[in-house]
Design a protein around this motif. Sequence first.
Motif, mmCIF file in Angstrom:
data_model
loop_
_atom_site.group_PDB
_atom_site.id
_atom_site.type_symbol
_atom_site.label_atom_id
_atom_site.label_comp_id
_atom_site.label_asym_id
_atom_site.label_seq_id
_atom_site.Cartn_x
_atom_site.Cartn_y
_atom_site.Cartn_z
ATOM 1 N N GLU A 18 11.433 68.659 6.559
ATOM 2 C CA GLU A 18 12.010 69.881 6.265
ATOM 3 C C GLU A 18 11.288 70.968 6.851
ATOM 4 N N LYS A 50 16.304 66.906 2.622
ATOM 5 C CA LYS A 50 16.268 65.413 3.110
ATOM 6 C C LYS A 50 16.453 64.891 2.025
ATOM 7 N N GLU A 56 25.215 67.807 6.659
ATOM 8 C CA GLU A 56 24.432 66.911 6.320
ATOM 9 C C GLU A 56 24.831 65.544 7.184
ATOM 10 N N TYR A 103 14.608 59.488 9.667
ATOM 11 C CA TYR A 103 14.275 60.170 8.375
ATOM 12 C C TYR A 103 12.946 60.348 8.038
ATOM 13 N N VAL A 117 15.833 71.646 10.066
ATOM 14 C CA VAL A 117 15.934 70.659 9.076
ATOM 15 C C VAL A 117 15.838 71.351 7.662
ATOM 16 N N VAL A 142 20.103 63.813 6.390
ATOM 17 C CA VAL A 142 19.365 64.729 6.427
ATOM 18 C C VAL A 142 20.560 65.900 6.345
#
Length: 95
Positions: A76, A31, A63, A71, A28, A52
């Motif tokens: 991250e 966001k 994305e 979420y 990740v 994300v």
Amino acid sequence: MILFTIIKGILQWNKNNHSPRLTVEATVVSKREHVSRRSHNNHISHSTTYYVTFQVESGDRMEMHVSGMEYGMLVEGDYGKLTFQGTRYLDFVRM
């Protein structure tokens, strides 16, 4: 314009349904959320769409639209297995 949007959505839905389900290792990387505001008969409503961005081993980034619950659970830097079908997010399992 409305008809174009509906047709575009149906075509993307169909393309996703015919795409293979893939599971890849991913991180990740970011966001974001998009808040839209609508007004109807002096009533204002808001809706939030969550996105994300994942980076896969090749360096490519994708994305994806995710639910508010997903979420909130993703951070991250999280690393794990991303499962998706076309542009449709399915799951992310941390490793």
